[in-house]
Design an enzyme around this catalytic site. Structure first.
Site, PDB file in Angstrom:
ATOM      1  N   GLY A 419     -27.665 -40.662  71.771  1.00  0.00           N
ATOM      2  CA  GLY A 419     -26.286 -40.993  71.456  1.00  0.00           C
ATOM      3  C   GLY A 419     -25.409 -39.769  71.422  1.00  0.00           C
ATOM      4  N   GLY A 421     -21.755 -38.882  69.770  1.00  0.00           N
ATOM      5  CA  GLY A 421     -20.667 -39.369  68.935  1.00  0.00           C
ATOM      6  C   GLY A 421     -19.607 -38.316  68.806  1.00  0.00           C
ATOM      7  N   GLY A 422     -18.580 -38.658  68.069  1.00  0.00           N
ATOM      8  CA  GLY A 422     -17.498 -37.705  67.864  1.00  0.00           C
ATOM      9  C   GLY A 422     -17.987 -36.481  67.143  1.00  0.00           C
ATOM     10  N   GLY A 424     -21.204 -35.272  67.208  1.00  0.00           N
ATOM     11  CA  GLY A 424     -22.303 -34.509  67.787  1.00  0.00           C
ATOM     12  C   GLY A 424     -23.213 -35.361  68.638  1.00  0.00           C
ATOM     13  CB  VAL A 426     -27.889 -38.729  67.961  1.00  0.00           C
ATOM     14  CG1 VAL A 426     -29.100 -39.114  67.138  1.00  0.00           C
ATOM     15  CG2 VAL A 426     -26.652 -38.672  67.088  1.00  0.00           C
ATOM     16  CE  LYS A 440     -23.565 -36.639  63.182  1.00  0.00           C
ATOM     17  NZ  LYS A 440     -22.974 -37.550  62.204  1.00  0.00           N
ATOM     18  CG  ASP A 537     -15.866 -43.613  61.485  1.00  0.00           C
ATOM     19  OD1 ASP A 537     -15.081 -44.549  61.790  1.00  0.00           O
ATOM     20  OD2 ASP A 537     -16.407 -42.879  62.328  1.00  0.00           O
TER      21      ASP A 537
END
Ligand SMILES: *[C@@H]1O[C@H](CO)[C@@H](O)[C@H](O)[C@H]1NC(C)=O
Ligand SMILES: *[C@@H]1O[C@H](CO)[C@@H](O)[C@H](O)[C@H]1NC(C)=O
Ligand SMILES: *[C@@H]1O[C@H](CO)[C@@H](O)[C@H](O)[C@H]1NC(C)=O
Ligand SMILES: *[C@@H]1O[C@H](CO)[C@@H](O)[C@H](O)[C@H]1NC(C)=O
Ligand SMILES: *[C@@H]1O[C@H](CO)[C@@H](O)[C@H](O)[C@H]1NC(C)=O
Ligand SMILES: *[C@@H]1O[C@H](CO)[C@@H](O)[C@H](O)[C@H]1NC(C)=O
Ligand SMILES: *[C@@H]1O[C@H](CO)[C@@H](O)[C@H](O)[C@H]1NC(C)=O
Ligand SMILES: *[C@@H]1O[C@H](CO)[C@@H](O)[C@H](O)[C@H]1NC(C)=O
Ligand SMILES: *[C@@H]1O[C@H](CO)[C@@H](O)[C@H](O)[C@H]1NC(C)=O
Ligand SMILES: *[C@@H]1O[C@H](CO)[C@@H](O)[C@H](O)[C@H]1NC(C)=O
Length: 743
Positions: A419, A421-422, A424, A426, A440, A537
């Site tokens: 993944g 994400g905003g 970092g 993963v 992460k 979030d």
């Protein structure tokens, strides 16, 4: 100098007691003559009484107006004495055998000489019995000594055949003599005479003489006698032959007179006849037969002692050659050879230096790296964390090293990314004990993000709830801290709802259950501590699903501990569009009710199966929230409901959920229910959906499975009888690799 020295020795001797003096060898008086006719007469030779050892007496006589040294009472002229070699050179009379034309007969003049009981022997090495003549046979004999007798015959066919330098039977003949000869007699064979061939010359000659200085010339046939004045040199070996003692015997005979008086002298047994000789030791020079006769020899006076390019240093009894740097003096070859030892030493030293420098460099680099790591560790709140770990015993939290994580992720291999994400990237990692983990790693480095990581770590490290993703550990040595979570394999709620055709296949009650679990997790967060922990979030993408499709709230990147005073307002708006609390947008103050608002959006997604923001739809329909609120106001809820919910779920359930969502989405935060209340209401609705008479969709099986408690037996069933008919890959449930954390 030498005279002075002798005087000194003599003086000393006179002072010695008579008994000691009698055992000492006779020492020449300083008055003794040491030279005669230009010939050096060294002791043991001497001129006059008490100046020589017995048998070494030399007489200095005047012949033809010139004084010359003689041996044997004037019979042989002494030409040379060598102390080092133990030899002397003297003259020997040439024996003649001539044709007397007036008497018409052969006149013979043979010479003989006895050295019996003298220190002298004919040198077998240097002398040869030499016969010159054109029809001459001469004999040499040592009748009384060795019993040796031999002869040599010389003939000529033609004078022109004679060759200079060649003494091999034509006009000249030579023969060797045996060792130890002390008697010499020459005779001629009368069968060979020159009477009938006087054209070749009237005489035949025979003599024992030094061979090295002799070179035959054809003219000798006529005048060998006159050419050499009737005499030729002969070499005698001399030695101390008194009582025929060897070195060993002489040295031990206290009553005798050991001749090698000098210090630094050596004794050597005579090689020709009995007795011994003396020699100065190596590095000394002088007369070994005299007290302190052997003096240090300055070898540096000989150019050849040391090779060119080196410096000579004289030492007592020797010398030293010092070559220039990098070269060593070779005693055997007398050369300055490259000093391999030095070269190897220097090379090894240099290599060692290089190796040590490198080692030192690496150690320093390593220390530097460690320092950087420690600095990072400190920056990222490692100290704080450690203190916390220490204070809270039993906290199942591990601080990983960078190396461990690199190994677990196969050096952050791209295929391990699960993944982005905003906050970092993963990665999926496998620890050494085969435990899967999610790591992460921040993509960007700025202070704010660093702080976020630290915060999330601190918050998560304290929390242990079944609906919240567990933080297993962290790594703080790196520039950007990395967080290690338990690995959640089944993707996110977002994928479950909005994935292709997913909403149709997942039962409403399953979604409801997941929402309930998420609400439980968030409720736990909000109530866990004071000040409360806020997620910041909340969205479907941050609700992960484990093996049993149980909700796990993740991504606390935006979390902050609820500020306790006004100054701690978050200055940067966080969160995700579509989920953002409008009140938060205005006040910039994140509250637990901001999370509630975002959760309301999640409920809308469950109800409608639509995404919060449709960017490509008509403008007035882009926001799911406003669509929903409008629909609610106009009592047209059905218009926004998902198709599979419409008419299939009980109205009570749907309206209940819609009402809850509406409450959550209230513009005023204070009017929104708390997370706890939401969880309770969802629990109530969930029970309603599982009510026996509640309408069930075709996937009863799945529903019961997903809705049931998570036990291992059910887990197995889930995998064997998948909730999603999976004949083709398309219909497989969440691909673990596509799930991610922290969207
Ligand atoms: C030589 O020595 C002997 C005894 O040692 C002595 O009687 C004699 O006078 C000496 N002769 C000379 C010339 O010194
Ligand atoms: C050698 O010859 C000379 C005369 O020429 C004589 O006086 C001398 O004694 C001879 N030597 C020997 C050893 O016979
Ligand atoms: C003695 O012998 C040495 C070496 O053989 C020579 O150089 C020297 O001239 C000789 N002296 C006499 C007097 O013959
Ligand atoms: C030759 O013999 C005669 C008579 O015997 C003698 O007088 C003469 O000296 C001899 N000549 C030589 C050169 O020996
Ligand atoms: C000696 O040799 C020369 C040249 O080889 C020759 O002319 C002469 O006849 C020879 N003499 C005798 C006696 O053979
Ligand atoms: C030398 O040899 C000859 C011939 O053998 C002999 O007649 C003579 O007596 C010898 N001389 C001595 C001194 O022995
Ligand atoms: C050569 O030998 C004879 C004896 O045969 C001798 O009388 C004569 O003196 C010798 N010549 C020389 C130059 O010594
Ligand atoms: C030692 O020297 C003395 C005197 O020179 C001599 O009489 C004696 O025989 C020697 N002893 C030995 C063992 O040679
Ligand atoms: C005697 O010593 C000298 C120098 O010490 C050396 O050159 C010589 O060879 C020695 N003599 C013998 C016979 O060893
Ligand atoms: C001496 O020199 C020879 C030839 O130059 C060489 O082979 C030998 O190894 C050298 N010996 C030493 C001890 O240096």
């Amino acid at each position: 100098m030498e005279v002075l020295f002798r005087q000194l020795v003599f003086g000393l001797l006179l002072l010695l007691p008579a008994s000691q003096r009698s055992t000492a060898v006779a020492v020449p008086s300083p008055q003794c003559q040491t030279q005669c006719g230009g010939v050096e007469i060294p002791f043991p030779f001497g001129i006059g009484a008490n100046c020589s050892l017995a048998g070494f007496s030399v007489s200095c006589l005047v012949r033809d107006g010139v004084s010359k040294p003689f041996l044997g009472g004037g019979k042989f002229e002494l030409l040379n004495i060598s102390l080092i070699h133990g030899t002397l050179r003297k003259t020997n009379n040439i024996s003649t055998y001539c044709y007397n034309t007036s008497s018409r007969s052969m006149d013979t003049r043979p010479w003989w000489f006895s050295a019996r009981n003298s220190p002298f022997r004919f040198s077998d090495i240097h002398n040869k019995f030499t016969v010159v003549g054109c029809n001459t046979l001469a004999y040499i004999s040592d009748d009384t000594g060795t019993g040796y007798q031999s002869g040599c015959v010389s003939t000529c066919r033609n004078l022109s055949d004679l060759a200079a330098g060649s003494c091999s039977g034509m006009g000249c003949c030579q023969t060797a003599i045996p060792r130890g000869m002390d008697f010499y007699n020459v005779s001629f064979n009368s069968g060979f005479d020159t009477s009938r061939i006087s054209s070749f010359g009237p005489c035949g000659y025979a003599v024992l003489m030094e061979a090295e200085t002799f070179s035959f010339s054809p003219s000798y046939i006529n005048q060998f006698n006159s050419t050499n004045n009737g005499r030729t040199p002969v070499i005698m070996d001399w030695a101390i032959r008194e009582n025929s003692m060897s070195c060993e015997v002489a040295r031990l005979n206290k009553t005798g007179t050991y001749a090698c008086l000098s210090r630094n002298s050596e004794c050597m047994d005579s090689t020709n006849g009995p007795g011994y000789r003396c020699n100065c030791s190596n590095g000394y020079q002088g007369n070994p037969y005299l007290f302190d006769g052997c003096q240090d020899y300055n070898e540096c006076k000989d150019r050849s002692s040391c090779p060119s390019g080196s410096t000579c240093h004289n030492t007592i009894g020797g010398y030293r050659c010092s070559c220039r740097a990098g070269r060593k003096f070779s005693q055997q070859n007398k050369t300055c050879d490259p000093d391999t030892g030095l070269i190897i030493g220097v090379t090894v030293g240099f290599l060692a230096l290089v190796i040590f420098s490198f080692l030192g460099y690496f150690i320093i680099q390593r220390r530097k790296l460690n320092k950087i790591k420690q600095e990072h560790f400190r920056q990222h709140g490692g100290v704080l964390l450690f203190e916390r770990i220490r204070s809270e015993n039993g906290l199942a939290f591990k601080v990983f090293t960078e190396a461990e994580l690199i190994q677990a992720t196969n050096n952050y291999d791209k295929t391990r990314i699960i993944g982005r994400g905003g906050h970092g990237t993963v990665y999926k990692g496998i620890l050494k004990n085969n435990t899967p983990i999610a790591i992460k790693r921040c993509a960007l480095i700025d202070e704010r993000q660093k702080k976020e990581f630290g915060q999330e770590m601190l918050i998560l490290s304290q929390i242990n709830h079944k609906n919240i993703v567990k933080l297993v550990g962290c790594c703080l040595e790196v520039e950007v801290p990395m967080l290690v979570y338990e690995f959640i394999p089944n993707g996110t709620l977002y994928e479950l709802i909005h994935g292709r055709n997913r909403a149709l296949q997942v039962s409403f009650s399953s979604l409801l259950r997941i929402a309930h679990e998420a609400a439980e997790g968030l409720s736990f967060l909000h109530s866990y501590a004071s000040p409360p922990i806020l997620h910041g979030d909340v969205k479907t993408a941050n609700i992960l699903l484990d093996d049993n499709y149980m909700a796990k709230v993740s991504d606390f990147g935006a979390s902050i501990l609820a500020p306790s005073d006004n100054e701690q307002y978050v200055t940067v708006v966080q969160g995700t569009c579509g989920y953002l609390d409008p009140e938060y947008m205005q006040t910039c103050k994140l509250t637990d009710k901001s999370d509630v608002y975002s959760f309301g959006v999640i409920l809308l997604e469950v109800l409608t199966g639509q995404v919060p923001l449709k960017l490509n739809g008509p403008e007035e329909q882009r926001s799911l929230t406003s669509n929903f609120l409008t629909a609610m106001k106009e009592n047209k809820l059905d218009a926004v409901l998902a198709r599979h919910i419409k008419g299939q779920e009980s109205t009570e359930l749907v309206t209940g959920l819609a009402a809850l969502a509406k409450q959550c989405l209230d513009m005023c935060g204070n009017n929104r229910p708390s997370m706890k209340e939401i969880a309770n209401e969802l629990g109530r609705l969930l029970k309603l959906s599982l009510h026996p008479w509640a309408q069930l969709d075709a996937e009863t099986e799945i529903e019961s499975l997903l809705g049931g408690p998570s036990t291992s037996s059910i887990e197995i069933e889930v995998t064997t009888t998948s909730p999603y008919p999976s004949q083709d890959g398309e219909n497989l449930p969440m691909n673990p690799m596509s799930s991610y954390y922290g969207r």
